[in-house]
Design an enzyme around this catalytic site. Sequence first.
Site, PDB file in Angstrom:
ATOM      1  N   ASP A 132     -15.253  -9.771 -17.385  1.00  0.00           N
ATOM      2  CA  ASP A 132     -15.751 -10.508 -16.232  1.00  0.00           C
ATOM      3  C   ASP A 132     -14.907 -11.751 -15.971  1.00  0.00           C
ATOM      4  O   ASP A 132     -13.838 -11.925 -16.542  1.00  0.00           O
ATOM      5  CB  ASP A 132     -17.234 -10.839 -16.412  1.00  0.00           C
ATOM      6  CG  ASP A 132     -17.995 -10.651 -15.110  1.00  0.00           C
ATOM      7  OD1 ASP A 132     -17.591 -11.261 -14.094  1.00  0.00           O
ATOM      8  OD2 ASP A 132     -18.973  -9.883 -15.094  1.00  0.00           O
ATOM      9  N   HIS A 133     -15.385 -12.614 -15.085  1.00  0.00           N
ATOM     10  CA  HIS A 133     -14.607 -13.748 -14.579  1.00  0.00           C
ATOM     11  C   HIS A 133     -14.262 -14.759 -15.677  1.00  0.00           C
ATOM     12  O   HIS A 133     -15.005 -14.964 -16.627  1.00  0.00           O
ATOM     13  CB  HIS A 133     -15.379 -14.462 -13.462  1.00  0.00           C
ATOM     14  CG  HIS A 133     -16.670 -15.056 -13.949  1.00  0.00           C
ATOM     15  ND1 HIS A 133     -16.759 -16.339 -14.438  1.00  0.00           N
ATOM     16  CD2 HIS A 133     -17.921 -14.528 -14.024  1.00  0.00           C
ATOM     17  CE1 HIS A 133     -18.008 -16.594 -14.795  1.00  0.00           C
ATOM     18  NE2 HIS A 133     -18.734 -15.515 -14.563  1.00  0.00           N
ATOM     19  N   ASP A 134     -13.112 -15.393 -15.521  1.00  0.00           N
ATOM     20  CA  ASP A 134     -12.708 -16.552 -16.330  1.00  0.00           C
ATOM     21  C   ASP A 134     -12.643 -16.258 -17.824  1.00  0.00           C
ATOM     22  O   ASP A 134     -12.872 -17.153 -18.642  1.00  0.00           O
ATOM     23  CB  ASP A 134     -13.651 -17.737 -16.073  1.00  0.00           C
ATOM     24  CG  ASP A 134     -13.626 -18.175 -14.626  1.00  0.00           C
ATOM     25  OD1 ASP A 134     -12.593 -18.686 -14.189  1.00  0.00           O
ATOM     26  OD2 ASP A 134     -14.646 -17.975 -13.926  1.00  0.00           O
TER      27      ASP A 134
END
Length: 206
Positions: A132-134
């Site tokens: 997922d993000h980051d």
Amino acid sequence: MIGIIGAGGHAKVITDIFQLTCPHHRLVYFTSSPAQLEGTPTTFSDSLDSLQSEASTITGWHIAIGSPSIRKHKADQLTAQHLSLITAIHPKSVIAKSSVIGAGSSIMAGAVVNPSSTIGENCIINTSSSIDHDCSIASYVNIGPGSHVAGNVQIESLSDLGAGTIVIPNIRIGKGCVIGAGSVVITDIPDDCTAVGVPAKVIVRE
């Protein structure tokens, strides 16, 4: 021509990706054991001498070996000879434009890498897994099939997440860790540990 280090099961998956994405490139395989691939691919010894003798005819290299530590050893050999590593990205994977994929990494069918994540060099993001993000995934990391890594997770180099692993947000998994298949990681895991279970608990510290 693309040079592939290894000729086992993982190499079959990598071969499929390159046949889909680089259909006009010949694939040659370097392995110290008999080739397991169907057909009759050209197979050489994986000694340094043979790599040097073929280097002039190969435009890119990929290490199709599952073990993170062996993959690093082979990558060090190639880097020492100034040979270029290339990614293998399945056309049915999804990678956000703001994410970065390091040289030599492989992204399998159905895998998703969401925005602002970084995948290091020579990683394996396996079939139907998600980052997922980051997230920050260091070099030589394996993410097993069907695993899901939530946002803002940091995974250090040479770690191996088994199939179906789940990691909740904001977790750090240290360097050289092994996470057992089906585990759910809800706390940080120190370097050089093996953790298993739901929730994942450390069972071995090296």
